[in-house]
Motif scaffolding. Structure first.
Motif, PDB file in Angstrom:
ATOM      1  N   VAL A   5      49.002  37.905  37.650  1.00 36.53           N
ATOM      2  CA  VAL A   5      48.686  38.524  36.247  1.00 36.53           C
ATOM      3  C   VAL A   5      47.320  39.003  36.079  1.00 36.53           C
ATOM      4  O   VAL A   5      47.283  40.090  35.558  1.00 36.53           O
ATOM      5  N   VAL A   6      46.387  38.494  36.798  1.00 36.61           N
ATOM      6  CA  VAL A   6      45.033  39.150  36.871  1.00 36.61           C
ATOM      7  C   VAL A   6      45.117  40.810  37.253  1.00 36.61           C
ATOM      8  O   VAL A   6      44.640  41.660  36.797  1.00 36.61           O
ATOM      9  N   ASP A   7      45.865  40.957  38.483  1.00 36.51           N
ATOM     10  CA  ASP A   7      45.707  42.150  38.959  1.00 36.51           C
ATOM     11  C   ASP A   7      46.512  43.239  38.284  1.00 36.51           C
ATOM     12  O   ASP A   7      46.289  44.314  38.232  1.00 36.51           O
ATOM     13  N   SER A   8      47.652  42.748  37.679  1.00 37.01           N
ATOM     14  CA  SER A   8      48.446  43.494  36.721  1.00 37.01           C
ATOM     15  C   SER A   8      47.532  43.996  35.596  1.00 37.01           C
ATOM     16  O   SER A   8      47.782  45.093  35.129  1.00 37.01           O
ATOM     17  N   VAL A   9      46.896  42.905  35.060  1.00 39.57           N
ATOM     18  CA  VAL A   9      45.919  43.369  33.927  1.00 39.57           C
ATOM     19  C   VAL A   9      44.837  44.399  34.341  1.00 39.57           C
ATOM     20  O   VAL A   9      44.623  45.423  33.496  1.00 39.57           O
ATOM     21  N   VAL A  10      44.480  44.257  35.368  1.00 44.33           N
ATOM     22  CA  VAL A  10      43.373  45.254  36.061  1.00 44.33           C
ATOM     23  C   VAL A  10      44.156  46.541  36.134  1.00 44.33           C
ATOM     24  O   VAL A  10      43.280  47.715  35.810  1.00 44.33           O
ATOM     25  N   ALA A  11      45.213  46.637  36.747  1.00 46.40           N
ATOM     26  CA  ALA A  11      45.809  47.907  36.992  1.00 46.40           C
ATOM     27  C   ALA A  11      46.380  48.566  35.742  1.00 46.40           C
ATOM     28  O   ALA A  11      45.965  49.871  35.489  1.00 46.40           O
ATOM     29  N   ALA A  12      46.727  47.972  34.680  1.00 47.75           N
ATOM     30  CA  ALA A  12      46.974  48.416  33.496  1.00 47.75           C
ATOM     31  C   ALA A  12      45.779  48.971  32.980  1.00 47.75           C
ATOM     32  O   ALA A  12      45.793  50.031  32.089  1.00 47.75           O
TER      33      ALA A  12
END
Length: 500
Positions: free
Chosen positions: A420-427
């Motif tokens: 979740v954290v990494d997906s938010v960072v990527a977005a």
């Protein structure tokens, strides 16, 4: 190991040189205290030095103001404002283009480079006649190698032919206009700068890009973000890709390390910085690099990049560490990822500890409200950064361990939180890219798996885990509270003092 023979340049900025403060820097105590930069830096300015700052800019007028400006640049508290009049002359810059086959891409590359002098190095092409024909059509000199030397050796062969004071390296699958390279050369007005690189954006040559090409164009490993930096290990930009570089010829020695088939650009940058030179990243100039046309080629390139970590760790030690974490913040990051009943108390205690440490490091005359705001902000950022780093460790650098951890409930929670954290960072990082969420997340996961595979492969092949080990913040980072307070007190008797 290739040596750098030329002495480090004198650190004297010329009169009229302009720097501007980083917009993200905190300006406190009526402009006398600066907090920010990369790595995090505290700089105390005496009143005389503060007077040189007009708004957010400082213009060099004498040796004292030059020293302040140089310190601001070195710590990334400020960035230069390049002057168009500082561009080198066309006749003073030679471009080296290494190539192996790819005549069509070479033709496009050379078309953009006119009217600059160009040396094309044919690295043992299967069809050397086609490469030579393209080079002749553009008036470029050709160095034909009978044995394939790889990128480092090919660039060095071209560098050996250069007689101009400035050299540029441009890969054959890069679109870089002559005006781009000349614009980059403006940074050489700073006598401490010996190399500068642009932002290298991904480019899809075809009109109907496939999903992985769109992802690679938006999230290219060679694109290092929108913010300019003085490049050094531990900074926001720690290296530059050799796809496009401009440098002072006399400070490169024999050039790239030919023992490295990957990571030779990282190695050269770190050797330059270690020898007292300065390297800059200038994203205001953007060049285009062709993405790989197949999934296999795209992921294979990521594996190759990861495999270079072991060789770099052999040469540069802890600079290659995949994360930088203090014990307190490492514990806070782990608590956040695990999401257990004790996570909130641990996060709170870590934030308080970090906040108190920062508050103690600030000068005694900083108002209480400002002290609380700064220390609280930096503490929260520190905890957030630890969560982000540990998420990347689980999903990218240590993904085999992350996969094993999923055999247990706490491990599954940690990996799920990291996703979740990494997906938010990527977005957030790619919010302006034309990518749907599914493509972004799928591309990111494959990217991380491929890079991590290469990293572990290189570590196993080199029989060393050095490239996999995080490190603690070293002495070159923020000093301990007592040390920092002592430095700041001493700084009040001088135009400026940096503690980084």
């Amino acid at each position: 190991m290739t040596s750098l023979q030329a002495p480090a340049p004198a650190r004297v900025l010329p009169a009229g040189f302009v720097v501007e403060l980083d917009p993200a820097a905190l300006v406190l105590d009526r402009g006398r205290l600066l907090v920010g930069g990369s790595p995090l830096t505290v700089m105390r300015l005496a009143d005389a030095a503060r007077a040189w700052l007009v708004g957010d800019r400082l213009v060099v007028t004498d040796a004292a103001s030059a020293e302040v400006a140089e310190r601001l640049l070195a710590t990334n508290l400020a960035r230069p404002v390049p002057d168009a009049s500082a561009e080198v002359a066309v006749e003073d810059l030679t471009v080296v283009v290494p190539v192996r086959d790819r005549p069509a891409q070479l033709d496009r590359c050379l078309t953009a480079l006119g009217p600059l002098s160009v040396v094309v190095v044919d690295d043992a092409s299967r069809d050397p006649a086609a490469v030579a024909a393209v080079a002749r059509r553009h008036g470029a000199a050709v160095v034909a190698l009978e044995t394939n030397l790889g990128p480092a050796g090919a660039r060095n062969a071209g560098l050996a032919q250069v007689t101009t004071p400035v050299v540029a390296f441009v890969d054959s699958d890069v679109q870089a206009a002559a005006a781009d390279l000349l614009r980059l050369s403006r940074h050489l007005a700073d006598p401490t700068v010996v190399m500068v690189g642009p932002r290298v954006a991904g480019h899809v040559p075809r009109a109907d890009p496939r999903w992985f090409e769109r992802y690679d164009a938006a999230a290219s490993s060679l694109s290092l973000g929108p913010k300019p930096y003085a490049v050094r290990p531990g900074a926001g930009v720690a290296w530059l890709p050799s796809a496009c570089l401009v440098a002072r010829t006399g400070h490169l020695g024999a050039g790239f390390d030919t023992d490295l088939r990957v990571g030779e650009d990282v190695d050269l940058v770190w050797r330059l910085v270690g020898a007292g030179r300065r390297v800059r990243y200038e994203p205001a100039v953007t060049v285009r690099h062709d993405v790989r046309p197949t999934v296999r080629g795209w992921l294979g390139r990521k594996v190759l990049y990861g495999s270079g970590g072991a060789g770099l760790a052999q040469r540069h030690g802890a600079h290659v560490a995949p994360a930088v974490l203090s014990p307190t913040l490492a514990l806070a990051g782990a608590a956040a990822l695990l999401r257990s009943r004790w996570s909130l108390p641990v996060l709170g205690a870590a934030a308080v500890h970090a906040s108190v440490s920062v508050a103690r490091a600030l000068p005694a005359d900083v108002p209480l409200g400002t002290r609380a705001r700064v220390s609280g902000t930096l503490a929260v950022k520190g905890v957030g950064w630890s969560v982000r780093q540990e998420s990347a460790l689980l999903l990218r650098h240590w993904w085999p361990l992350g996969a094993l951890a999923c055999c247990f409930a706490p491990g599954r929670r940690a990996v799920a939180t990291a996703l979740v954290v990494d997906s938010v960072v990527a977005a957030t990082e790619h919010r302006d890219a034309d990518l749907d969420l599914v493509t972004l997340v799928l591309g990111r996961r494959l990217d991380d798996l491929a890079y991590g595979t290469g990293l572990w492969w290189g570590a196993l092949r080199g029989r060393s885990p050095a490239a996999l080990r995080p490190r603690r913040p070293g002495a070159s980072r923020a000093p301990r509270s007592g040390q920092l307070r002592k430095l700041l007190r001493r700084a009040q008797q001088h135009p400026e003092r940096v503690a980084d």
